[in-house]
Write an enzyme that holds these catalytic residues in place. Structure first.
Site, PDB file in Angstrom:
ATOM      1  N   ASN A 118      10.865   1.457  -3.786  1.00  0.00           N
ATOM      2  CA  ASN A 118      10.811   2.713  -3.033  1.00  0.00           C
ATOM      3  C   ASN A 118      12.068   2.933  -2.196  1.00  0.00           C
ATOM      4  O   ASN A 118      12.120   3.865  -1.394  1.00  0.00           O
ATOM      5  CB  ASN A 118       9.594   2.712  -2.107  1.00  0.00           C
ATOM      6  CG  ASN A 118       8.290   2.642  -2.879  1.00  0.00           C
ATOM      7  OD1 ASN A 118       8.162   3.262  -3.929  1.00  0.00           O
ATOM      8  ND2 ASN A 118       7.327   1.895  -2.366  1.00  0.00           N
ATOM      9  N   HIS A 176      -3.405   8.088   1.039  1.00  0.00           N
ATOM     10  CA  HIS A 176      -3.126   6.649   1.079  1.00  0.00           C
ATOM     11  C   HIS A 176      -4.244   5.865   1.780  1.00  0.00           C
ATOM     12  O   HIS A 176      -4.891   6.376   2.703  1.00  0.00           O
ATOM     13  CB  HIS A 176      -1.819   6.464   1.856  1.00  0.00           C
ATOM     14  CG  HIS A 176      -1.227   5.104   1.774  1.00  0.00           C
ATOM     15  ND1 HIS A 176      -1.366   4.173   2.776  1.00  0.00           N
ATOM     16  CD2 HIS A 176      -0.484   4.521   0.806  1.00  0.00           C
ATOM     17  CE1 HIS A 176      -0.717   3.064   2.438  1.00  0.00           C
ATOM     18  NE2 HIS A 176      -0.161   3.259   1.251  1.00  0.00           N
ATOM     19  N   SER A 181       1.890   9.386  -3.388  1.00  0.00           N
ATOM     20  CA  SER A 181       2.603   8.149  -3.705  1.00  0.00           C
ATOM     21  C   SER A 181       2.358   7.657  -5.124  1.00  0.00           C
ATOM     22  O   SER A 181       3.203   6.975  -5.691  1.00  0.00           O
ATOM     23  CB  SER A 181       2.249   7.063  -2.698  1.00  0.00           C
ATOM     24  OG  SER A 181       0.847   6.874  -2.656  1.00  0.00           O
ATOM     25  N   ASP A 200       1.544  12.915   5.768  1.00  0.00           N
ATOM     26  CA  ASP A 200       2.221  11.627   5.646  1.00  0.00           C
ATOM     27  C   ASP A 200       3.376  11.829   4.669  1.00  0.00           C
ATOM     28  O   ASP A 200       3.171  12.077   3.483  1.00  0.00           O
ATOM     29  CB  ASP A 200       1.231  10.564   5.144  1.00  0.00           C
ATOM     30  CG  ASP A 200       1.853   9.169   5.123  1.00  0.00           C
ATOM     31  OD1 ASP A 200       3.097   9.069   5.017  1.00  0.00           O
ATOM     32  OD2 ASP A 200       1.093   8.181   5.190  1.00  0.00           O
TER      33      ASP A 200
HETATM   34  C1  LIG Z   1       3.865   3.312   1.702  1.00  0.00           C
HETATM   35  C2  LIG Z   1       2.963   4.262   2.390  1.00  0.00           C
HETATM   36  C3  LIG Z   1       2.466   3.976   3.659  1.00  0.00           C
HETATM   37  C4  LIG Z   1       2.687   2.643   4.328  1.00  0.00           C
HETATM   38  O1  LIG Z   1       3.963   2.580   4.864  1.00  0.00           O
HETATM   39  P1  LIG Z   1       4.523   1.130   5.279  1.00  0.00           P
HETATM   40  O2  LIG Z   1       5.662   1.435   6.182  1.00  0.00           O
HETATM   41  O3  LIG Z   1       4.926   0.469   4.004  1.00  0.00           O
HETATM   42  O4  LIG Z   1       3.415   0.437   5.966  1.00  0.00           O
HETATM   43  C5  LIG Z   1       1.691   4.929   4.289  1.00  0.00           C
HETATM   44  N1  LIG Z   1       1.436   6.104   3.695  1.00  0.00           N
HETATM   45  C6  LIG Z   1       1.881   6.397   2.461  1.00  0.00           C
HETATM   46  C7  LIG Z   1       1.555   7.707   1.864  1.00  0.00           C
HETATM   47  C8  LIG Z   1       2.655   5.486   1.772  1.00  0.00           C
HETATM   48  O5  LIG Z   1       3.099   5.767   0.543  1.00  0.00           O
END
Ligand SMILES: *Cc1c(COP(=O)(O)O)cnc(C)c1O
Length: 372
Positions: free
Chosen positions: A48, A134, A182, A207
């Site tokens: 990522n 998520h 994601s 998010d």
């Molecule tokens: C990867 C992800 C997270 C978590 O983020 P981290 O910094 O890796 O804990 C939260 N929300 C979404 C949509 C993600 O893809």
């Protein structure tokens, strides 16, 4: 009661039978998007780190400098003595690129959701979430003890229906979605969701984990995100009004009851965000590469840096991934419960460093084998 090891062994056997066993594999990420695994050098379509900033010499230099200046650890919670001066620059930069008054940095994106969501709603309130949000958002929703309702993925009519039936019986209401999903790479209709939110007297939280540094979306009132994807490091944040941020400093348990991030991590993120802010040509590359891939697949153009190739069963996803690995490509299989049953997939993540030849080759292998 059966012994702990008996329970664990039975669960593992079941996961293995269902092709759902997860394993940790030793992986050394190298500059330029390669991943070394024992006996193999692979071109990765599973990182990522969309802009390669985790290995950018300018970002590494900023981290080195912070190590020299401030040591390895924050030493305490941010509310005690862990709020080293680098936080201020990082939070200003995040607010600047997000176009908000303020921002607040958390230990990770997961921790940001766990801190923010239960600070906004509680018992007697309602959360209305896209079904594909998520895991951290759903865990946070459960922690809040608000009533949780979901709507069909990106379905505005279904979201409106849920709001019409459930909203009147609750106090506050929070709508939650992702800007870029994601596991699917598609994007949410943020403007329309914001309209629904205002019509139904609700707040909107997005998010933007897979958006920042790749594609920008319309702004929601509450914007959560991560520093662990395109920013290339570690940490999470929320951006919004000054009042929201001050309130979260009072309430968010995952800010208050945990140690601040290491100074080097904060410095690296700040430098990386400056690069994202100042280099639009770099930021355009991951999507351009994803679109080259969707063109090879004769699919509609990718709308983010993520392109799923759904293959169905978990077994077939493992088989497809193993086949690509034999040909030098790392594309991890995504299986339930990360995605709904029957939709196991290869998830291709495109970065600025992918070469046209590798994109063409991995696309051809995927199509020729009948996976796409
Ligand atoms: C990867 C992800 C997270 C978590 O983020 P981290 O910094 O890796 O804990 C939260 N929300 C979404 C949509 C993600 O893809």
């Amino acid at each position: 009661m059966p012994s702990l090891d008996d329970v664990a062994t039975a669960r593992l056997a079941r996961a293995r039978d269902e092709h759902l066993l997860r394993v940790l594999r030793k992986s050394t990420r190298r500059p330029g998007g390669q991943v070394a695994r024992p006996g193999m050098e692979l071109i990765s379509f599973s990182c990522n780190d969309y802009l390669g900033l985790s290995h950018d010499p300018r970002v590494i230099q900023a981290a080195h400098q912070a190590l020299e200046d401030y040591g390895t650890g924050a030493g305490a919670s941010r509310l005690v003595t862990g709020n080293h001066p680098l936080y201020d620059s990082l939070e200003r930069l995040i607010a600047q690129v997000k176009g908000t008054e303020r921002a607040l940095v958390f230990g990770s994106g997961f921790l940001a959701n766990l801190g923010v969501i239960p600070s906004l709603v509680g018992p007697g309130d309602l959360i209305v979430a896209d079904r594909l949000c998520h895991a951290s958002m759903f865990d946070a929703a459960r922690m809040s003890r608000a009533v949780l309702a979901t709507f069909e993925h990106n379905d505005l009519a279904d979201c409106a229906r849920v709001l019409e039936t459930k909203r009147p019986r609750h106090g506050r209401c929070l709508i939650m979605t992702e800007t870029v999903f994601s596991m699917d790479g598609d994007r949410a209709p943020i403007v329309e969701l914001a309209t629904l939110a205002s019509e139904h007297d609700a707040w909107l939280l997005t998010d933007d984990a897979h958006g920042l540094g790749v594609c920008s979306s319309a702004a929601a009132e509450i914007q959560v995100g991560t520093l662990s994807k395109a920013v290339g490091g570690y940490g999470g944040y929320v951006a919004g009004s000054a009042a929201l941020i001050e309130m979260l400093i009072q309430k968010a348990h995952t800010l208050i009851y945990t140690t601040g991030l290491p100074p080097a991590t904060v410095a690296a993120a700040a430098r990386a965000i400056e690069i994202i802010r100042d280099e639009p040509d770099l930021v355009e590359k991951p999507i351009a590469n994803a679109r080259a891939f969707t063109e090879h697949l004769r699919r509609p153009p990718a709308s983010s840096a993520i392109v799923p190739v759904v293959v169905g069963s978990a077994e077939r996803a493992l088989e497809a991934s193993a086949f690509l690995e034999e040909h030098g490509f790392l594309v991890t299989p995504i299986r339930p419960p990360s995605v709904p049953p029957g939709t196991a997939r290869l998830r291709f993540a495109f970065s600025a460093s992918h070469h046209p030849e590798s994109i063409a080759r991995v696309a051809a292998l995927t199509v020729d084998r009948g996976f796409a």
